[in-house]
Design an enzyme around this catalytic site. Sequence first.
Site, PDB file in Angstrom:
ATOM      1  CE  LYS A  55      -2.049  -1.048   3.805  1.00 17.06           C
ATOM      2  NZ  LYS A  55      -1.381  -2.498   4.205  1.00 17.06           N
TER       3      LYS A  55
ATOM      4  NE  ARG B  93       7.993  -2.928   5.834  1.00 16.55           N
ATOM      5  CZ  ARG B  93       6.533  -2.746   6.097  1.00 16.55           C
ATOM      6  NH1 ARG B  93       5.665  -1.886   5.377  1.00 16.55           N
ATOM      7  NH2 ARG B  93       5.714  -3.093   7.147  1.00 16.55           N
TER       8      ARG B  93
ATOM      9  NE  ARG C 111       6.721  -0.918   9.954  1.00 21.06           N
ATOM     10  CZ  ARG C 111       5.598  -0.526   9.334  1.00 21.06           C
ATOM     11  NH1 ARG C 111       5.635   0.060   8.179  1.00 21.06           N
ATOM     12  NH2 ARG C 111       4.418  -1.218   9.614  1.00 21.06           N
TER      13      ARG C 111
ATOM     14  NE  ARG D 291       2.325  -5.372  10.777  1.00 14.96           N
ATOM     15  CZ  ARG D 291       3.148  -5.187   9.908  1.00 14.96           C
ATOM     16  NH1 ARG D 291       4.375  -5.723  10.240  1.00 14.96           N
ATOM     17  NH2 ARG D 291       2.921  -4.129   9.027  1.00 14.96           N
TER      18      ARG D 291
HETATM   19  P1  AP5 Z   1       4.933  -1.693   1.715  1.00 12.60           P
HETATM   20  O1  AP5 Z   1       4.452  -0.754   0.649  1.00 12.60           O
HETATM   21  O2  AP5 Z   1       5.599  -1.180   2.863  1.00 12.60           O
HETATM   22  O3  AP5 Z   1       3.570  -2.344   2.419  1.00 12.60           O
HETATM   23  P2  AP5 Z   1       2.343  -1.791   3.170  1.00 12.60           P
HETATM   24  O4  AP5 Z   1       1.015  -2.472   2.668  1.00 12.60           O
HETATM   25  O5  AP5 Z   1       2.273  -0.227   3.221  1.00 12.60           O
HETATM   26  O6  AP5 Z   1       2.754  -2.421   4.478  1.00 12.60           O
HETATM   27  P3  AP5 Z   1       2.664  -1.816   6.028  1.00 12.60           P
HETATM   28  O7  AP5 Z   1       3.343  -3.030   6.973  1.00 12.60           O
HETATM   29  O8  AP5 Z   1       3.211  -0.603   6.052  1.00 12.60           O
HETATM   30  O9  AP5 Z   1       1.226  -1.912   6.272  1.00 12.60           O
HETATM   31  P4  AP5 Z   1       0.249  -1.993   7.712  1.00 12.60           P
HETATM   32  O10 AP5 Z   1      -1.062  -1.608   7.105  1.00 12.60           O
HETATM   33  O11 AP5 Z   1       0.523  -3.249   8.300  1.00 12.60           O
HETATM   34  O12 AP5 Z   1       1.215  -0.914   8.606  1.00 12.60           O
HETATM   35  P5  AP5 Z   1       0.767   0.597   8.990  1.00 12.60           P
HETATM   36  O13 AP5 Z   1       2.154   1.185   8.865  1.00 12.60           O
HETATM   37  O14 AP5 Z   1      -0.321   1.135   8.254  1.00 12.60           O
HETATM   38  O15 AP5 Z   1       5.525  -2.874   1.142  1.00 12.60           O
HETATM   39  C1  AP5 Z   1       6.048  -3.884   2.114  1.00 12.60           C
HETATM   40  C2  AP5 Z   1       7.518  -4.536   1.214  1.00 12.60           C
HETATM   41  O16 AP5 Z   1       7.084  -5.309   0.196  1.00 12.60           O
HETATM   42  C3  AP5 Z   1       8.509  -3.227   1.101  1.00 12.60           C
HETATM   43  O17 AP5 Z   1       9.825  -3.826   1.537  1.00 12.60           O
HETATM   44  C4  AP5 Z   1       8.400  -3.012  -0.270  1.00 12.60           C
HETATM   45  O18 AP5 Z   1       9.523  -2.701  -0.859  1.00 12.60           O
HETATM   46  C5  AP5 Z   1       8.022  -4.423  -0.798  1.00 12.60           C
HETATM   47  N1  AP5 Z   1       7.099  -4.288  -2.126  1.00 12.60           N
HETATM   48  C6  AP5 Z   1       5.889  -3.401  -2.206  1.00 12.60           C
HETATM   49  N2  AP5 Z   1       5.052  -3.632  -3.222  1.00 12.60           N
HETATM   50  C7  AP5 Z   1       5.966  -4.680  -3.850  1.00 12.60           C
HETATM   51  C8  AP5 Z   1       5.817  -5.330  -5.151  1.00 12.60           C
HETATM   52  N3  AP5 Z   1       4.755  -5.059  -6.012  1.00 12.60           N
HETATM   53  N4  AP5 Z   1       6.653  -6.533  -5.391  1.00 12.60           N
HETATM   54  C9  AP5 Z   1       7.620  -6.723  -4.627  1.00 12.60           C
HETATM   55  N5  AP5 Z   1       7.877  -6.169  -3.428  1.00 12.60           N
HETATM   56  C10 AP5 Z   1       7.160  -4.878  -3.041  1.00 12.60           C
HETATM   57  O19 AP5 Z   1       0.492   0.386  10.527  1.00 12.60           O
HETATM   58  C11 AP5 Z   1       1.551   0.116  11.398  1.00 12.60           C
HETATM   59  C12 AP5 Z   1       0.644  -0.120  12.685  1.00 12.60           C
HETATM   60  O20 AP5 Z   1       0.016   1.265  13.048  1.00 12.60           O
HETATM   61  C13 AP5 Z   1      -0.617  -1.203  12.699  1.00 12.60           C
HETATM   62  O21 AP5 Z   1       0.034  -2.476  12.971  1.00 12.60           O
HETATM   63  C14 AP5 Z   1      -1.376  -0.418  14.184  1.00 12.60           C
HETATM   64  O22 AP5 Z   1      -0.580  -0.821  15.237  1.00 12.60           O
HETATM   65  C15 AP5 Z   1      -1.107   1.080  13.855  1.00 12.60           C
HETATM   66  N6  AP5 Z   1      -2.308   1.573  13.117  1.00 12.60           N
HETATM   67  C16 AP5 Z   1      -2.140   2.124  11.871  1.00 12.60           C
HETATM   68  N7  AP5 Z   1      -3.242   2.595  11.359  1.00 12.60           N
HETATM   69  C17 AP5 Z   1      -4.314   2.123  12.326  1.00 12.60           C
HETATM   70  C18 AP5 Z   1      -5.397   2.247  12.203  1.00 12.60           C
HETATM   71  N8  AP5 Z   1      -6.435   2.899  11.254  1.00 12.60           N
HETATM   72  N9  AP5 Z   1      -6.230   1.859  13.500  1.00 12.60           N
HETATM   73  C19 AP5 Z   1      -5.429   1.451  14.633  1.00 12.60           C
HETATM   74  N10 AP5 Z   1      -3.986   1.178  14.566  1.00 12.60           N
HETATM   75  C20 AP5 Z   1      -3.421   1.713  13.195  1.00 12.60           C
END
Ligand code: AP5
Length: 209
Positions: free
Chosen positions: A13, A122, A155, A166
């Site tokens: 994402k 990552r 991370r 997660r």
């Molecule tokens: P990346 O683009 O980083 O993936 P992502 O979907 O953004 O993953 P996140 O782990 O950041 O999402 P998340 O939803 O768990 O965490 P968030 O930060 O929102 O890609 C991942 C890897 O794959 C990278 O290394 C990239 O290079 C590689 N990649 C990407 N696309 C690729 C492709 N097409 N091919 C090959 N490789 C690829 O949230 C973190 C924490 O915050 C949560 O766990 C929670 O505790 C809290 N939080 C955040 N939002 C809320 C909410 N709304 N409510 C409550 N708690 C929340």
Amino acid sequence: MKLIFLGPPGAGKGTLAARAVDIIGVPHISTGAIFRAAIAAKSSLGLKVKAIIDSGKLVDDGTTIELVKERLTQTDAKKGYILDGFPRTIPQAEALATFSKVERVINFDIPDDTVVERLSGRRVCKGCGANYHVTFQKPKKNGVCDACGGELYTREDDKKEAIQKRLEVYRAQTAPLIDYYRSAGILVDVDARPQVEAVVANFKKAMGV
Ligand code: AP5
């Protein structure tokens, strides 16, 4: 355009959002990135959420909803946004509907084994938050961000136990949003399995741009 990026952790994402901001011209708002910046700054919000995030659980709805509500009042979000990581629960989606009208939801379609492979490899920049991967998106120089020269780190929530937590949390609390938005008629599935350029092409097709 008011967009939500919905999908499991590690679906790509944030990576697609970094490209999509130029394609559709709206800001990328990631609740996870806002929380991580608060943790790095050791603010009261950061101190409150650090242990929750490190363990892979969700921050409470009240805190998260207030944060997004406030962020959407800022000028850059008036023309639209990409909300990445919000909403993550049905109560968050219901609250969002009271202060903003989402136009489209992009659902990242991807199997668990690909998610685990992406998260465990990552690396993130300490300076600007850019994402890399040890196999799929290598920086030019090992351990150093191409964009700002910052140090790359793993991370805390990308460690094995937190990834499993997660995924469990995603299935229990976030996946129900797929039916919620599908039944509202605004959800579009995007195949997030291929490499980044192909996912960008799938996104453009889904958006008709
Ligand atoms: P990346 O683009 O980083 O993936 P992502 O979907 O953004 O993953 P996140 O782990 O950041 O999402 P998340 O939803 O768990 O965490 P968030 O930060 O929102 O890609 C991942 C890897 O794959 C990278 O290394 C990239 O290079 C590689 N990649 C990407 N696309 C690729 C492709 N097409 N091919 C090959 N490789 C690829 O949230 C973190 C924490 O915050 C949560 O766990 C929670 O505790 C809290 N939080 C955040 N939002 C809320 C909410 N709304 N409510 C409550 N708690 C929340």
